[in-house]
Design a protein around this motif. Structure first.
Motif, PDB file in Angstrom:
ATOM      1  N   ALA A  74      -1.887   8.870   7.850  1.00 34.45           N
ATOM      2  CA  ALA A  74      -2.718   9.478   8.883  1.00 34.45           C
ATOM      3  C   ALA A  74      -2.351   8.809  10.210  1.00 34.45           C
ATOM      4  CB  ALA A  74      -4.189   9.269   8.567  1.00 34.45           C
ATOM      5  N   VAL A  75      -2.545   9.510  11.308  1.00 25.80           N
ATOM      6  CA  VAL A  75      -2.166   8.974  12.615  1.00 25.80           C
ATOM      7  C   VAL A  75      -3.310   9.181  13.604  1.00 25.80           C
ATOM      8  CG1 VAL A  75      -0.489   9.034  14.495  1.00 25.80           C
ATOM      9  CG2 VAL A  75       0.266   9.500  12.154  1.00 25.80           C
ATOM     10  N   HIS A  76      -3.563   8.142  14.408  1.00 27.50           N
ATOM     11  CA  HIS A  76      -4.583   8.210  15.454  1.00 27.50           C
ATOM     12  C   HIS A  76      -3.968   7.682  16.746  1.00 27.50           C
ATOM     13  CE1 HIS A  76      -8.461   8.006  17.468  1.00 27.50           C
ATOM     14  NE2 HIS A  76      -8.224   6.751  17.784  1.00 27.50           N
ATOM     15  N   PHE A  77      -4.168   8.415  17.843  1.00 28.11           N
ATOM     16  CA  PHE A  77      -3.557   8.031  19.114  1.00 28.11           C
ATOM     17  C   PHE A  77      -4.589   7.491  20.099  1.00 28.11           C
ATOM     18  CE2 PHE A  77      -0.675  11.389  17.495  1.00 28.11           C
ATOM     19  CZ  PHE A  77       0.483  10.626  17.404  1.00 28.11           C
ATOM     20  N   VAL A  78      -4.151   6.506  20.877  1.00 31.66           N
ATOM     21  CA  VAL A  78      -4.946   5.968  21.975  1.00 31.66           C
ATOM     22  C   VAL A  78      -4.164   6.184  23.267  1.00 31.66           C
ATOM     23  CG1 VAL A  78      -6.135   4.250  20.566  1.00 31.66           C
ATOM     24  CG2 VAL A  78      -3.959   3.653  21.660  1.00 31.66           C
ATOM     25  N   ASP A  79      -4.860   6.084  24.390  1.00 31.17           N
ATOM     26  CA  ASP A  79      -4.213   6.283  25.680  1.00 31.17           C
ATOM     27  C   ASP A  79      -3.603   4.979  26.180  1.00 31.17           C
ATOM     28  OD1 ASP A  79      -4.951   8.997  25.870  1.00 31.17           O
ATOM     29  OD2 ASP A  79      -6.949   8.429  26.578  1.00 31.17           O
ATOM     30  N   HIS A  80      -2.370   5.057  26.682  1.00 33.41           N
ATOM     31  CA  HIS A  80      -1.681   3.890  27.243  1.00 33.41           C
ATOM     32  C   HIS A  80      -2.159   3.735  28.681  1.00 33.41           C
ATOM     33  CE1 HIS A  80       2.366   1.544  27.541  1.00 33.41           C
ATOM     34  NE2 HIS A  80       1.440   1.008  28.303  1.00 33.41           N
ATOM     35  N   LEU A  81      -3.207   2.953  28.854  1.00 30.72           N
ATOM     36  CA  LEU A  81      -3.835   2.753  30.157  1.00 30.72           C
ATOM     37  C   LEU A  81      -3.931   1.275  30.473  1.00 30.72           C
ATOM     38  CD1 LEU A  81      -6.825   5.255  29.800  1.00 30.72           C
ATOM     39  CD2 LEU A  81      -4.806   5.557  31.248  1.00 30.72           C
ATOM     40  N   VAL A  84       0.846  -1.195   0.000  1.00 31.36           N
ATOM     41  CA  VAL A  84       0.000   0.000   0.000  1.00 31.36           C
ATOM     42  C   VAL A  84       0.880   1.244   0.000  1.00 31.36           C
ATOM     43  CG1 VAL A  84      -1.933  -1.122   1.158  1.00 31.36           C
ATOM     44  CG2 VAL A  84      -0.128  -0.058   2.537  1.00 31.36           C
ATOM     45  N   VAL A  85       0.299   2.376  -0.375  1.00 28.63           N
ATOM     46  CA  VAL A  85       1.021   3.642  -0.337  1.00 28.63           C
ATOM     47  C   VAL A  85       0.679   4.343   0.980  1.00 28.63           C
ATOM     48  CG1 VAL A  85       1.124   3.881  -2.828  1.00 28.63           C
ATOM     49  CG2 VAL A  85      -0.820   4.846  -1.583  1.00 28.63           C
ATOM     50  N   PRO A  86       1.625   5.107   1.541  1.00 29.58           N
ATOM     51  CA  PRO A  86       1.409   5.710   2.855  1.00 29.58           C
ATOM     52  C   PRO A  86       0.145   6.554   2.987  1.00 29.58           C
ATOM     53  CG  PRO A  86       3.712   5.834   2.266  1.00 29.58           C
ATOM     54  CD  PRO A  86       2.999   5.321   1.056  1.00 29.58           C
ATOM     55  N   HIS A  87      -0.243   7.243   1.937  1.00 29.38           N
ATOM     56  CA  HIS A  87      -1.413   8.115   2.011  1.00 29.38           C
ATOM     57  C   HIS A  87      -2.718   7.325   2.176  1.00 29.38           C
ATOM     58  CE1 HIS A  87       0.510  12.021   1.336  1.00 29.38           C
ATOM     59  NE2 HIS A  87       1.332  11.383   0.525  1.00 29.38           N
ATOM     60  N   ASP A  88      -2.651   6.030   1.985  1.00 29.90           N
ATOM     61  CA  ASP A  88      -3.830   5.179   2.171  1.00 29.90           C
ATOM     62  C   ASP A  88      -3.753   4.393   3.475  1.00 29.90           C
ATOM     63  OD1 ASP A  88      -4.871   6.002  -0.250  1.00 29.90           O
ATOM     64  OD2 ASP A  88      -3.983   4.335  -1.364  1.00 29.90           O
ATOM     65  N   VAL A  89      -2.892   4.846   4.391  1.00 32.08           N
ATOM     66  CA  VAL A  89      -2.618   4.084   5.615  1.00 32.08           C
ATOM     67  C   VAL A  89      -2.909   4.936   6.859  1.00 32.08           C
ATOM     68  CG1 VAL A  89      -0.802   2.968   6.971  1.00 32.08           C
ATOM     69  CG2 VAL A  89      -0.889   2.658   4.488  1.00 32.08           C
TER      70      VAL A  89
END
Length: 229
Positions: free
Chosen positions: A205-212, A181-186
């Motif tokens: 794209a980047v999405h963050f979750v909490d380290h809990l 895949v290409v990065p823009h689709d990830v």
């Protein structure tokens, strides 16, 4: 999105508590500490940052600073860094430092977040490829197999196998290439804004979750499904 990349520790899985970690190793080796001493030792190990996937060191010894910064680039460096900080804490048997390191690599030391299987299954049903990109010094594939999540993963990209660690964009590029895949689709999903945020430099794209702890984050991964349509 054509693919989603996930971090391992603090994103899909959580390591056991420092006290559980120490208690398990003492039991395995037939050793016992009075409860007050065990509690003190566990707290000292946590403060030292000795548990991989756990808390960072509150104070890193100067002699370990160099190896700590590159610890995820090889298995040897990873072991040296973590056993090194563990040895800052007095334990009743010198063999415990390596035994503790070995323990953290076992599937029993890890628990998947409650919604991990659900989210991975949903991605599979939508035809979206999944990769795991981890800064790590050992093979985490047995952890995924033991907990039943391996069938949902199309590629594992582990820093120690490539001599590159996040946030270096090259590690994310390896993952994208492995999935075709290409990065823009990830979408990259992780808990560390610096390390996992490195994917943005590549165009992901980047999405963050909490380290809990697992009990405190029952549905932290589900919202990312809304980001991929």
């Amino acid at each position: 999105m054509a693919a989603v990349l996930f971090d391992f520790s603090g994103t899909l899985f959580r390591i056991e508590s420092t006290e559980s970690w120490l208690r398990a190793v003492l039991t395995e080796r037939g050793l016992a500490l009075p409860e007050p001493e065990l509690t003190v030792a566990a707290r000292a190990l946590e403060t030292a940052g000795a548990l991989p996937g756990g808390a960072s060191p509150e104070r890193l010894p100067q002699e370990l600073a160099a190896v700590w910064g590159v610890r995820d680039q090889s298995a040897q460096l990873h072991r040296s860094a973590y056993t090194g900080v563990a040895r800052q804490v007095a334990l009743p048997d010198p063999a415990l430092y390596d035994a503790l390191y070995e323990r953290h690599m076992t599937p029993a030391a890890w628990t998947p977040y409650a919604d991990a299987a659900e989210v991975l299954e949903a991605l599979r049903e939508r035809g979206i490829s999944v990769g795991v990109v981890s800064n790590i010094g050992w093979d985490l594939r047995p952890v995924f197999r033991e907990h039943g999540l391996d069938p949902y993963v199309d590629a594992y990209v582990l820093s120690y196998e490539h001599g590159i660690q996040k946030p270096d964009p090259r590690l994310f590029k390896v993952a994208c290439d492995a999935l075709g895949v290409v990065p823009h689709d990830v979408l990259m999903v992780g808990d560390d804004r610096r390390a996992d945020g490195g994917a943005a430099a590549l165009g992901c794209a980047v999405h963050f979750v909490d380290h809990l702890p697992v009990s405190q984050r029952p549905d932290g991964l589900r919202p990312m499904l809304n980001l991929i349509g």
